[in-house]
Design a protein around this motif. Structure first.
Motif, PDB file in Angstrom:
ATOM      1  N   GLN A  62       0.802  -1.222   0.000  1.00 20.33           N
ATOM      2  CA  GLN A  62       0.000   0.000   0.000  1.00 20.33           C
ATOM      3  C   GLN A  62       0.838   1.276   0.000  1.00 20.33           C
ATOM      4  N   GLY A  63       1.992   1.196  -0.657  1.00 19.00           N
ATOM      5  CA  GLY A  63       2.834   2.372  -0.793  1.00 19.00           C
ATOM      6  C   GLY A  63       3.548   2.773   0.483  1.00 19.00           C
ATOM      7  N   LYS A  64       3.497   1.894   1.496  1.00 18.90           N
ATOM      8  CA  LYS A  64       4.152   2.233   2.763  1.00 18.90           C
ATOM      9  C   LYS A  64       5.658   2.298   2.592  1.00 18.90           C
ATOM     10  N   ASP A  65       6.274   3.084   3.444  1.00 18.59           N
ATOM     11  CA  ASP A  65       7.725   3.258   3.377  1.00 18.59           C
ATOM     12  C   ASP A  65       8.394   2.041   4.008  1.00 18.59           C
ATOM     13  N   VAL A  66       8.647   1.036   3.209  1.00 20.87           N
ATOM     14  CA  VAL A  66       9.310  -0.169   3.708  1.00 20.87           C
ATOM     15  C   VAL A  66      10.661  -0.298   3.023  1.00 20.87           C
ATOM     16  N   TYR A  67      11.520  -1.096   3.616  1.00 21.44           N
ATOM     17  CA  TYR A  67      12.846  -1.265   3.058  1.00 21.44           C
ATOM     18  C   TYR A  67      12.811  -2.093   1.776  1.00 21.44           C
ATOM     19  N   ASP A  68      13.734  -1.791   0.826  1.00 21.19           N
ATOM     20  CA  ASP A  68      13.839  -2.594  -0.392  1.00 21.19           C
ATOM     21  C   ASP A  68      14.057  -4.062  -0.072  1.00 21.19           C
ATOM     22  N   GLU A  69      14.711  -4.291   1.066  1.00 20.03           N
ATOM     23  CA  GLU A  69      15.016  -5.666   1.449  1.00 20.03           C
ATOM     24  C   GLU A  69      13.742  -6.483   1.642  1.00 20.03           C
ATOM     25  N   THR A  70      12.644  -5.811   2.005  1.00 20.81           N
ATOM     26  CA  THR A  70      11.369  -6.507   2.215  1.00 20.81           C
ATOM     27  C   THR A  70      10.912  -7.181   0.927  1.00 20.81           C
ATOM     28  N   LEU A  71      10.975  -6.440  -0.176  1.00 23.08           N
ATOM     29  CA  LEU A  71      10.595  -6.999  -1.472  1.00 23.08           C
ATOM     30  C   LEU A  71      11.607  -8.051  -1.918  1.00 23.08           C
ATOM     31  N   THR A  72      12.870  -7.781  -1.700  1.00 23.98           N
ATOM     32  CA  THR A  72      13.913  -8.731  -2.078  1.00 23.98           C
ATOM     33  C   THR A  72      13.698 -10.074  -1.375  1.00 23.98           C
ATOM     34  N   LYS A  73      13.337 -10.034  -0.086  1.00 26.22           N
ATOM     35  CA  LYS A  73      13.071 -11.268   0.657  1.00 26.22           C
ATOM     36  C   LYS A  73      11.834 -11.976   0.116  1.00 26.22           C
ATOM     37  N   GLY A  76      12.831 -13.623  -2.931  1.00 21.66           N
ATOM     38  CA  GLY A  76      13.678 -14.748  -2.531  1.00 21.66           C
ATOM     39  C   GLY A  76      12.867 -15.947  -2.084  1.00 21.66           C
ATOM     40  N   ALA A  77      11.768 -15.700  -1.381  1.00 22.80           N
ATOM     41  CA  ALA A  77      10.902 -16.797  -0.938  1.00 22.80           C
ATOM     42  C   ALA A  77      10.264 -17.505  -2.125  1.00 22.80           C
ATOM     43  N   ILE A  78       9.875 -16.718  -3.139  1.00 21.21           N
ATOM     44  CA  ILE A  78       9.301 -17.314  -4.346  1.00 21.21           C
ATOM     45  C   ILE A  78      10.348 -18.182  -5.045  1.00 21.21           C
ATOM     46  N   ARG A  79      11.557 -17.646  -5.189  1.00 15.83           N
ATOM     47  CA  ARG A  79      12.626 -18.400  -5.860  1.00 15.83           C
ATOM     48  C   ARG A  79      12.964 -19.688  -5.100  1.00 15.83           C
ATOM     49  N   LYS A  80      12.952 -19.597  -3.785  1.00 12.75           N
ATOM     50  CA  LYS A  80      13.253 -20.786  -2.987  1.00 12.75           C
ATOM     51  C   LYS A  80      12.193 -21.854  -3.204  1.00 12.75           C
ATOM     52  N   ALA A  81      10.938 -21.447  -3.246  1.00 12.98           N
ATOM     53  CA  ALA A  81       9.848 -22.405  -3.440  1.00 12.98           C
ATOM     54  C   ALA A  81       9.916 -23.053  -4.817  1.00 12.98           C
ATOM     55  N   LEU A  82      10.383 -22.286  -5.805  1.00 14.41           N
ATOM     56  CA  LEU A  82      10.435 -22.782  -7.186  1.00 14.41           C
ATOM     57  C   LEU A  82      11.799 -23.352  -7.554  1.00 14.41           C
ATOM     58  N   ASP A  83      12.721 -23.354  -6.567  1.00 18.01           N
ATOM     59  CA  ASP A  83      14.085 -23.806  -6.832  1.00 18.01           C
ATOM     60  C   ASP A  83      14.682 -23.015  -8.003  1.00 18.01           C
ATOM     61  N   ASP A  84      14.472 -21.702  -7.949  1.00 14.27           N
ATOM     62  CA  ASP A  84      14.931 -20.789  -9.006  1.00 14.27           C
ATOM     63  C   ASP A  84      16.165 -20.039  -8.512  1.00 14.27           C
ATOM     64  N   ARG A  85      16.977 -19.560  -9.445  1.00 14.22           N
ATOM     65  CA  ARG A  85      18.195 -18.836  -9.086  1.00 14.22           C
ATOM     66  C   ARG A  85      18.248 -17.501  -9.805  1.00 14.22           C
ATOM     67  N   SER A  86      18.639 -16.462  -9.101  1.00 11.39           N
ATOM     68  CA  SER A  86      18.663 -15.123  -9.696  1.00 11.39           C
ATOM     69  C   SER A  86      19.709 -15.004 -10.793  1.00 11.39           C
ATOM     70  N   GLU A  87      20.822 -15.744 -10.662  1.00 10.16           N
ATOM     71  CA  GLU A  87      21.899 -15.632 -11.660  1.00 10.16           C
ATOM     72  C   GLU A  87      21.564 -16.367 -12.959  1.00 10.16           C
TER      73      GLU A  87
END
Length: 659
Positions: A62-73, A76-87
């Motif tokens: 909702q546009g709240k002032d949250v850290y970028d790390e929140t979205l990154t995590k 990351g949770a989605i990638r972990k569930a899908l066994d996906d890698r960012s590289e």
């Protein structure tokens, strides 16, 4: 928006059930908490574009002032569930400093509420249920708003097996049109302002084959969508040229909406491989980027495509008949051929017809287009659209052909008449016939055909454009201005229409506005093509040296074509540089020894030099050769010094032009 009991996506070894909020690998359920689950679904449903980080923050935090790390995590949770890698991502790709994009496979399999029943659900209690031939609604009044003339609608299951591919294409087109029609009708009830919703652009379907040879198919289906949607009364549909400006470009639908002045964007993808076709389409609100509707994913073998009727016939075909394909009017989803080979040949013809301004050039493009249209006709002698395409090719070759235009004009007329003999409602054929009649100086019939084309489809930009050209020839410049502006409204990024708007301003004596328009054209990536026209406007302002500079620069950029040499020769003549003018006049004479050259351009130069007798001699030759440039006699300012002569008025009369 279509409401389904549950929507499921299948991708690689995974599946996701949105209704049950379950992610699985095969039969194994994978744990994924609510917020990452929602973000994954959103990325999948917006897989045709990059989803920005700011957009995700706005939607899910909702546009709240949250850290970028929140979205990154979260990612990351989605990638972990899908066994996906960012590289080396299989599913979620990171676009640094931009956002994320879903890049994996994706097949949608909606579950039905019941066989043979399709349900459309809108807010505030509006509901349409279509089952066999029955259309129900909460109130009779609402039904009248949503599906006019439903009493005359007929569901059908009588598709011809010979038309399997075409039935499939019609179903896709109809489905998109149905949802759009329902959406727009609902908007008209007052919930959404009509002025903001009754407009759409159909973006080129993405060719996912990776094979450029299949571009003709995805482009052809896109054009079919544009044509069918443009038939909806009261809907502004952006024409092909402007829509294809965005081909192979990643542009946010909201930006497209701003540039084209539309409220909705239809986009999608197509994959044709061997005897299989896969199509996905979605409708997006250009105001906020919200997805209004997503089609089912269709992936079927062409040879079995008739079986798809069981899957989509009871829903899409019923809606198609109720809203779009009324048997009484034949207004929508009309099939012009049942021959699949003929249909594909026609699409290839259209592909090359629209390649006139590509690297292959107009002559070669029109030659190839003509060959494919003729192939389509050979495969199906009753294919009206193919005859119309052939007529358009011949009409265009009048301007580019190496010989006198008489033969091309006659061929254009014959093909257009044949198309209309088969189907008198074909707008493309009426436009081509209007061109042919105009070139033959049968101006009364030309105007009739122009008006008939516009009456059939007021949203068809080429019809407006052609009528504007005719009105310029007639010297009816105020009317021409109205038509060319309407064409521009329907096709705002079409460089040819934008250039012709500048020309109408020029012929109307509004030279400063003409220069401004052509400068805009250069900004629209037309390059130095517009310098010729800017130079012409400077000539009429008496700024001869500036005009000559523009024309010389234009020639450097575009080459020493006959038209450019003649234009510069005229500028030299009226600018007092007679020796330069005569030198270029000799060059024009040499050019005419090896190819057909319009004699009217010689008349321009002689008129500029004040050599009246020679100017009239060339005008007479232009008349005898049926030089179509002679149509500019009444309007073109370069013949101004000759207009007071009785011979000029006599020639106008013989050419059928108003005095």
């Amino acid at each position: 928006m279509v409401v389904q009991a549950s929507k499921r996506y299948f991708f690689a070894e995974f599946s996701i059930d949105i209704g049950k909020r379950v992610l699985r690998r095969g039969e194994e359920q994978i744990r994924l908490t609510n917020l990452p689950f929602q973000v994954l679904v959103y990325l999948m449903e917006n897989r045709d574009r990059i989803v920005t980080r700011a957009e995700l923050f706005e939607l899910f935090w909702q546009g709240k002032d949250v850290y970028d790390e929140t979205l990154t995590k979260c990612i990351g949770a989605i990638r972990k569930a899908l066994d996906d890698r960012s590289e080396s991502p299989r599913f979620i790709e990171t676009r640094w400093a931009e956002g994320y994009r879903y890049i994996g496979p994706c097949e949608q399999e909606p579950e039905r509420a019941a066989p043979g029943l399709i349900e459309f659900q809108k807010t505030d209690g509006l509901k349409i249920v279509i089952e066999e031939e029955t259309v129900q609604c909460d109130t009779p009044g609402e039904l009248q708003k949503i599906i006019p003339q439903t009493q005359a609608a007929r569901a059908t299951r009588s598709f011809s097996r010979r038309a399997a591919t075409l039935a499939f294409v019609c179903a896709i087109i109809a489905m998109a049109s149905v949802v759009l029609a329902l959406y727009l009708t609902r908007a008209g009830s007052g919930e959404i302002a009509i002025s903001k919703t009754r407009s759409i652009v159909v973006l080129p379907l993405k060719n996912l084959t990776g094979d450029p040879a299949q571009e003709y198919f995805s482009d052809g289906i896109t054009e079919s969508l544009i044509t069918e949607l443009s038939r909806i009364d009261g809907l502004k549909v952006i024409s092909r040229a402007s829509a294809f400006t965005f081909k192979d470009k990643e542009v946010d639908p909201r930006e497209i909406g701003k540039r084209l002045g539309v409220a909705t964007v239809l986009e999608g993808s197509l994959r044709k491989s061997g005897d299989r076709v896969r199509v996905e389409i979605r409708l997006v609100d250009a105001g906020d980027g919200r997805v209004i509707w997503v089609s089912d994913t269709y992936d079927r073998p062409l040879k079995d495509i008739f079986a798809v009727q069981d899957d989509i016939g009871c829903g899409v075909a019923a809606n198609m008949k109720a809203v779009l394909c009324r048997e009484e009017s034949g207004e929508f989803a009309k099939r012009y051929t049942y021959n699949v080979e003929a249909y594909q040949a026609y699409l290839k013809g259209r592909y090359f017809f629209y390649s006139q301004y590509s690297k292959i050039g107009p002559v070669e493009a029109l030659k190839r287009a003509r060959e494919y249209f003729e192939k389509a006709i050979a495969l199906d002698a009753g294919y009206a659209l193919a005859y119309a395409g052939l007529a358009e090719c011949h009409a265009q070759m009048v301007w580019y052909g190496p010989a006198e235009p008489k033969a091309a004009i006659a061929s254009a007329r014959a093909a257009a008449l044949k198309a209309l003999e088969i189907d008198d409602t074909l707008v493309e054929a009426h436009v081509a016939l209007a061109c042919a009649y105009c070139y033959e100086r049968d101006f009364e019939r030309a105007e009739q055909e122009n008006k008939r084309a516009i009456a059939i489809n007021p949203n068809y930009a080429p019809a407006r454009h052609e009528y504007a050209t005719y009105l310029v020839f007639m010297g009816r410049l105020d009317e021409a201005m109205a038509e060319i502006k309407r064409a521009e409204e329907l096709d705002p990024l079409n460089l040819v229409i934008a250039g012709d708007l500048g020309q109408v301003l020029y012929y109307a004596g509004r030279h400063d506005e003409s220069i401004e328009q052509f400068q805009k054209l250069i900004e629209m990536n037309a390059g130095c093509k517009a310098m010729l026209n800017i130079g012409m406007a400077y000539l009429e302002k008496g700024m001869h040296e500036k005009a000559i500079d523009e024309l010389q620069e234009d020639m450097k950029c575009r080459g020493r074509t006959f038209e450019r040499v003649a234009s510069l020769a005229y500028a030299y003549a009226v600018g007092g540089r007679r020796a330069n003018a005569r030198s270029l006049l000799n060059e024009m004479t040499e050019m005419s020894k090896t190819k057909y050259t319009p004699k009217l351009f010689f008349a321009y130069v002689y008129a500029g030099l004040g050599e009246t007798e020679k100017a009239f001699e060339m005008l007479e030759k232009a008349y005898e050769e049926h030089d179509i440039n002679l149509l500019m006699m009444k309007t073109h300012p370069w013949l101004g010094s000759l207009r007071s002569y009785p011979r000029f008025q006599d020639l106008l009369g013989r050419a059928g032009l108003p005095d």
